[in-house]
Design a protein around this motif. Structure first.
Motif, PDB file in Angstrom:
ATOM      1  N   GLY A   2       0.774  -1.230   0.000  1.00 45.78           N
ATOM      2  CA  GLY A   2       0.000   0.000   0.000  1.00 45.78           C
ATOM      3  C   GLY A   2       0.804   1.278   0.000  1.00 45.78           C
ATOM      4  N   ILE A   3       1.645   1.467   1.018  1.00 42.94           N
ATOM      5  CA  ILE A   3       2.348   2.747   1.176  1.00 42.94           C
ATOM      6  C   ILE A   3       3.564   2.794   0.260  1.00 42.94           C
ATOM      7  N   LYS A   4       3.673   3.892  -0.463  1.00 42.96           N
ATOM      8  CA  LYS A   4       4.815   4.106  -1.353  1.00 42.96           C
ATOM      9  C   LYS A   4       5.504   5.393  -0.935  1.00 42.96           C
ATOM     10  N   LEU A   5       6.808   5.306  -0.762  1.00 43.24           N
ATOM     11  CA  LEU A   5       7.621   6.466  -0.393  1.00 43.24           C
ATOM     12  C   LEU A   5       8.554   6.788  -1.555  1.00 43.24           C
ATOM     13  N   TYR A   6       8.281   7.909  -2.196  1.00 46.27           N
ATOM     14  CA  TYR A   6       9.169   8.384  -3.259  1.00 46.27           C
ATOM     15  C   TYR A   6      10.328   9.125  -2.597  1.00 46.27           C
ATOM     16  N   TYR A   7      11.548   8.704  -2.940  1.00 50.24           N
ATOM     17  CA  TYR A   7      12.759   9.293  -2.358  1.00 50.24           C
ATOM     18  C   TYR A   7      13.827   9.346  -3.435  1.00 50.24           C
ATOM     19  N   THR A   8      14.995   9.826  -3.083  1.00 45.04           N
ATOM     20  CA  THR A   8      16.096   9.837  -4.041  1.00 45.04           C
ATOM     21  C   THR A   8      17.392   9.436  -3.361  1.00 45.04           C
ATOM     22  N   THR A   9      18.199   8.675  -4.083  1.00 42.66           N
ATOM     23  CA  THR A   9      19.520   8.308  -3.579  1.00 42.66           C
ATOM     24  C   THR A   9      20.570   9.296  -4.050  1.00 42.66           C
ATOM     25  N   VAL A  16      16.763  17.262   2.188  1.00 38.97           N
ATOM     26  CA  VAL A  16      16.049  16.140   1.585  1.00 38.97           C
ATOM     27  C   VAL A  16      16.520  14.822   2.209  1.00 38.97           C
ATOM     28  N   LYS A  17      17.838  14.645   2.355  1.00 38.55           N
ATOM     29  CA  LYS A  17      18.371  13.419   2.966  1.00 38.55           C
ATOM     30  C   LYS A  17      17.843  13.245   4.384  1.00 38.55           C
ATOM     31  N   SER A  18      17.860  14.304   5.152  1.00 41.85           N
ATOM     32  CA  SER A  18      17.393  14.263   6.534  1.00 41.85           C
ATOM     33  C   SER A  18      15.904  13.936   6.608  1.00 41.85           C
ATOM     34  N   GLN A  19      15.111  14.595   5.777  1.00 43.73           N
ATOM     35  CA  GLN A  19      13.667  14.365   5.786  1.00 43.73           C
ATOM     36  C   GLN A  19      13.336  12.938   5.374  1.00 43.73           C
ATOM     37  N   GLN A  20      13.998  12.433   4.344  1.00 47.23           N
ATOM     38  CA  GLN A  20      13.775  11.061   3.899  1.00 47.23           C
ATOM     39  C   GLN A  20      14.094  10.084   5.020  1.00 47.23           C
ATOM     40  N   GLY A  21      15.228  10.285   5.675  1.00 51.33           N
ATOM     41  CA  GLY A  21      15.634   9.405   6.770  1.00 51.33           C
ATOM     42  C   GLY A  21      14.649   9.426   7.915  1.00 51.33           C
ATOM     43  N   GLU A  22      14.147  10.602   8.235  1.00 54.68           N
ATOM     44  CA  GLU A  22      13.187  10.722   9.336  1.00 54.68           C
ATOM     45  C   GLU A  22      11.887   9.999   9.013  1.00 54.68           C
ATOM     46  N   VAL A  23      11.393  10.160   7.798  1.00 52.96           N
ATOM     47  CA  VAL A  23      10.159   9.476   7.404  1.00 52.96           C
ATOM     48  C   VAL A  23      10.357   7.961   7.510  1.00 52.96           C
ATOM     49  N   MET A  24      11.471   7.453   6.995  1.00 49.97           N
ATOM     50  CA  MET A  24      11.737   6.007   7.044  1.00 49.97           C
ATOM     51  C   MET A  24      11.825   5.515   8.481  1.00 49.97           C
ATOM     52  N   PRO A  60      11.241  14.921  -3.210  1.00 48.94           N
ATOM     53  CA  PRO A  60      11.075  13.885  -2.194  1.00 48.94           C
ATOM     54  C   PRO A  60      11.363  14.430  -0.799  1.00 48.94           C
ATOM     55  N   PRO A  61      10.846  13.787   0.212  1.00 50.62           N
ATOM     56  CA  PRO A  61      10.004  12.598   0.177  1.00 50.62           C
ATOM     57  C   PRO A  61       8.536  12.940  -0.065  1.00 50.62           C
ATOM     58  N   GLN A  62       7.857  12.067  -0.815  1.00 54.16           N
ATOM     59  CA  GLN A  62       6.423  12.171  -1.080  1.00 54.16           C
ATOM     60  C   GLN A  62       5.802  10.822  -0.736  1.00 54.16           C
ATOM     61  N   LEU A  63       4.657  10.846  -0.079  1.00 51.75           N
ATOM     62  CA  LEU A  63       4.012   9.613   0.364  1.00 51.75           C
ATOM     63  C   LEU A  63       2.675   9.386  -0.336  1.00 51.75           C
ATOM     64  N   PHE A  64       2.439   8.128  -0.675  1.00 57.98           N
ATOM     65  CA  PHE A  64       1.213   7.710  -1.342  1.00 57.98           C
ATOM     66  C   PHE A  64       0.711   6.421  -0.700  1.00 57.98           C
ATOM     67  N   ASN A  65      -0.603   6.215  -0.756  1.00 55.73           N
ATOM     68  CA  ASN A  65      -1.186   4.921  -0.440  1.00 55.73           C
ATOM     69  C   ASN A  65      -1.674   4.405  -1.781  1.00 55.73           C
ATOM     70  N   GLU A  66      -0.947   3.417  -2.325  1.00 53.94           N
ATOM     71  CA  GLU A  66      -1.110   3.005  -3.726  1.00 53.94           C
ATOM     72  C   GLU A  66      -0.913   4.249  -4.581  1.00 53.94           C
ATOM     73  N   ASP A  67      -1.928   4.653  -5.360  1.00 50.27           N
ATOM     74  CA  ASP A  67      -1.777   5.845  -6.196  1.00 50.27           C
ATOM     75  C   ASP A  67      -2.456   7.064  -5.596  1.00 50.27           C
ATOM     76  N   GLN A  68      -2.966   6.924  -4.366  1.00 54.76           N
ATOM     77  CA  GLN A  68      -3.649   8.041  -3.711  1.00 54.76           C
ATOM     78  C   GLN A  68      -2.623   8.874  -2.937  1.00 54.76           C
ATOM     79  N   TYR A  69      -2.535  10.154  -3.271  1.00 58.44           N
ATOM     80  CA  TYR A  69      -1.556  11.041  -2.638  1.00 58.44           C
ATOM     81  C   TYR A  69      -1.897  11.285  -1.177  1.00 58.44           C
ATOM     82  N   TYR A  73       6.712  15.851   3.175  1.00 56.37           N
ATOM     83  CA  TYR A  73       7.340  15.767   4.489  1.00 56.37           C
ATOM     84  C   TYR A  73       6.649  16.662   5.513  1.00 56.37           C
ATOM     85  N   GLU A  74       6.343  17.898   5.139  1.00 50.80           N
ATOM     86  CA  GLU A  74       5.721  18.831   6.090  1.00 50.80           C
ATOM     87  C   GLU A  74       4.386  18.295   6.596  1.00 50.80           C
ATOM     88  N   MET A  75       3.592  17.768   5.683  1.00 55.29           N
ATOM     89  CA  MET A  75       2.286  17.222   6.060  1.00 55.29           C
ATOM     90  C   MET A  75       2.456  15.980   6.940  1.00 55.29           C
TER      91      MET A  75
END
Length: 92
Positions: A2-9, A16-24, A60-69, A73-75
C-alpha cells in the motif's frame, strides 16, 4: 503493498536526505510497511511522482497509499505531531 515512499539516492540537499531518513525511521518504528521508489533512476519516475502529487515542482520525500496522494514531508511531520500518521497514510 500500500504505502509508497518516493525518495532519491542522488541529492546534494542535506534537508532532503534528513527528511527522507526521518520518514523512514518513523514508518519503521510504527511497523508500517512501505515500498521505496527511487526517483533518481529516471526522469519518468520523478515526473510520475510529480503528476500523482499534483505538484510539478514536488521534491522527495512524497508519500502515497497506492496511487492516492497522502502528502509531503511537512504534512507527514504535522501528522506525527498530532499522532494521526495512520489517518494521514489512509490506513485507518
Amino acid at each position: 503493498m500500500g504505502i509508497k515512499l518516493y525518495y532519491t539516492t542522488v541529492t546534494a540537499s542535506r534537508t532532503v536526505k534528513s527528511q527522507q531518513g526521518e520518514v523512514m525511521r518513523i514508518l519503521d518504528s510504527k511497523s508500517i510497511q512501505y515500498e521505496l521508489i527511487d526517483i533518481s533512476v529516471g526522469s519518468e519516475v520523478r515526473d510520475d511522482m510529480r503528476s500523482k502529487s499534483g505538484n510539478p515542482a514536488a521534491v522527495p520525500p512524497q508519500l502515497f497509499n497506492e496511487d492516492q496522494y497522502c502528502g509531503d514531508y511537512e504534512m507527514f511531520s504535522k501528522a506525527v505531531e498530532a499522532v494521526t500518521v495512520e489517518q494521514f497514510l489512509k490506513l485507518a
